[in-house]
Design an enzyme around this catalytic site. Structure first.
Site, short mmCIF file in Angstrom:
data_model
loop_
_atom_site.label_atom_id
_atom_site.label_comp_id
_atom_site.label_asym_id
_atom_site.label_seq_id
_atom_site.Cartn_x
_atom_site.Cartn_y
_atom_site.Cartn_z
N CYS A 1 0.83 -1.21 0.00
CA CYS A 1 0.00 0.00 0.00
C CYS A 1 0.87 1.27 0.00
O CYS A 1 1.49 1.57 -1.00
CB CYS A 1 -0.98 -0.03 1.17
SG CYS A 1 -2.52 0.86 0.83
N HIS B 1 -3.77 -5.33 0.18
CA HIS B 1 -3.43 -5.92 1.46
C HIS B 1 -3.52 -7.44 1.42
O HIS B 1 -4.61 -8.01 1.53
CB HIS B 1 -4.37 -5.39 2.55
CG HIS B 1 -4.12 -3.96 2.91
ND1 HIS B 1 -3.39 -3.59 4.02
CD2 HIS B 1 -4.48 -2.81 2.30
CE1 HIS B 1 -3.32 -2.27 4.08
NE2 HIS B 1 -3.98 -1.77 3.05
N GLU C 1 -2.66 -9.47 3.72
CA GLU C 1 -3.08 -9.98 5.03
C GLU C 1 -4.60 -9.98 5.16
O GLU C 1 -5.17 -10.71 5.98
CB GLU C 1 -2.44 -9.16 6.15
CG GLU C 1 -3.18 -7.93 6.59
CD GLU C 1 -3.12 -6.78 5.60
OE1 GLU C 1 -3.84 -5.78 5.79
OE2 GLU C 1 -2.33 -6.87 4.62
#
EC number: 6.3.5.5
Length: 446
Positions: free
Chosen positions: A336, A420, A422
């Site tokens: 990001c 992202h 995760e």
């Protein structure tokens, strides 16, 4: 070591005071549609200051003596957008006046993770899913130790919660953290306006003494582009990440039998990123955004991670300089904001998107394999692939708008993603990216 001066100072994102407020009487709701208070005008923006007070007992679902929940309440709040539209709503959480950038998030779940994501600093998050608050909140799902967003905008506030992990309601959670929220507003109409006009600056207020024109002027004079928001969300000093990764978090185990020392730059890092790196066998040292590259390299890490974070990457030249001093020396992974800083450090340019990507349902294509993942994204800026030097490969694109979603530069031992992996909240399709970082560090040892 202090950071070099940024292009603009970070805004104060929290209210200055909090005090109880009396419960509202039963009343018929006021219509929540927009009305225009003036022509749309362009102009410079400067930082607005908020003073807010905590709300007590005026939310949808207030419990009275007879134990019956009563969701009715007067519309006591206004959202004034810089285009001149005014949206009547009902308040919950803190009260007062707050200015910020309005963005919409298309995630169906995970509002607590969104509330605690530092990347939302200075922004009002509008949830397109109409039902929010159904599962309450709990201490396990937080992505940072506090909330940095300007406020929350939702359609319906649940009058009850139902989840075995719930420890408090969304209303109680926002009150304790002095965060403003509004509900019973036409979120679909606002989303359509943002989609057509782009992200808009807005002012949220429960102060009835302020006129619509005054709030509109605040919105038109506020600035977020070019402001260093990272300095307001980063940690104060280095620390070792010692959170024990519970089995509930380890949805994949045994990815690596080796241990790697990773230094993670905190530009607004999320806890679940650290958990995922830990699950892959990494020992993590987290450092502030302005930490000197020389001190990081003296630790002789196996790799360096550049985290997510809020705002404009062009507003933090000190971070770009740090990335430039590190890439090529050790394996590097950026997510990001980290991805955008890597793009700038390589000589590329970033630009502000029309309304950004915010949600857990963005399709991305890995151009190396043709694989398509559904990803979680949260960013208002992107890297211009045409500005990148020769040798830098665009590895991923967002299939909604073909924007750059991933970079790789084998010569410099780096990779980065605009989204992202995760995914907290969101799907876990892209978790393999952490494995790529592990393989880079493993190969660098040979």
């Amino acid at each position: 070591m202090a950071a070099p001066p940024a292009t603009a100072s970070a805004p104060s994102l929290r209210p200055s005071a909090a005090s109880p407020r009396a419960a509202a009487a039963r009343s018929v709701a006021v219509p929540s549609g927009p009305r225009t208070v003036g022509p749309r005008r362009d102009g410079g923006r400067f930082l607005g200051v908020r003073a807010a007070k905590a709300v007590s007992g005026v939310q949808s679902g207030t419990v009275v003596d007879d134990g019956v929940q009563r969701p009715w309440k007067l519309s006591d709040a206004r959202l004034v957008l810089e285009d001149g539209s005014v949206w009547k709503a009902k308040s919950f959480g803190a009260s007062g006046t707050q200015v910020g950038e309005v963005v919409f998030n298309t995630s169906l779940t995970g509002y607590q993770e969104i509330l605690t994501d530092p990347s939302y600093a200075g922004q009002f998050v509008l949830m397109t899913n109409p039902h929010i608050g159904n599962t309450g909140v709990n201490p396990d799902d937080e992505e940072s130790n506090r909330c940095f967003l300007a406020g929350l905008i939702i359609r319906n506030l649940s009058i009850c919660t139902s989840n075995w992990r719930c420890t408090e309601t969304l209303e109680e959670y926002l009150m304790k953290r002095n965060i403003m929220g509004i509900y019973d507003v036409d979120t679909r109409a606002i989303t359509r306006r943002l989609r057509e006009d782009g992200s808009l600056i807005g002012v949220l207020s429960t102060d009835q003494s302020r006129t619509d024109d005054e709030l509109l002027e605040m919105a038109k004079n506020w600035k977020i582009v070019g402001v260093d928001l990272i300095s307001g969300v980063t940690c104060d000093a280095p620390y070792e990440w010692s959170d024990k990764t519970d089995s509930e978090w380890e949805f994949k185990k045994g990815q690596s039998t080796e241990s790697f020392h990773v230094v993670a730059y905190d530009f607004g890092i999320k806890h679940n990123i650290l958990r995922r790196l830990t699950s892959y066998g990494c020992k993590i040292t987290v450092v502030p955004a302005n930490w000197p590259a020389s001190e990081v390299l003296n630790l002789k890490p196996d790799g360096v991670f550049f985290s997510n974070g809020p705002g404009d990457p062009a507003a933090v030249p000190y971070a770009v300089k740090t990335v430039q001093e590190i890439i090529g020396k050790v394996p590097v992974f950026g997510i990001c904001m980290g991805h955008q800083l890597i793009g700038q450090a390589l000589g590329g340019k970033t630009f502000k998107m029309k309304f950004g990507h915010h949600g857990g349902n963005h399709p991305v294509c890995d151009l190396r394999s043709g694989r398509v993942d559904i990803s979680a994204q949260n960013h208002n800026y992107a890297v211009d692939p045409e500005s990148l030097p020769e040798g830098v490969k665009v590895t991923h694109i967002n299939l909604n708008d073909n924007s750059c979603a991933g970079l790789q530069y084998p010569k410099m031992k780096l990779l980065s993603l605009q989204y992202h992996p995760e995914s907290s909240p969101g799907p876990h399709d892209s978790d393999l990216a952490f494995g790529e970082f592990i393989e880079m560090m493993k190969n660098n040892r040979l």
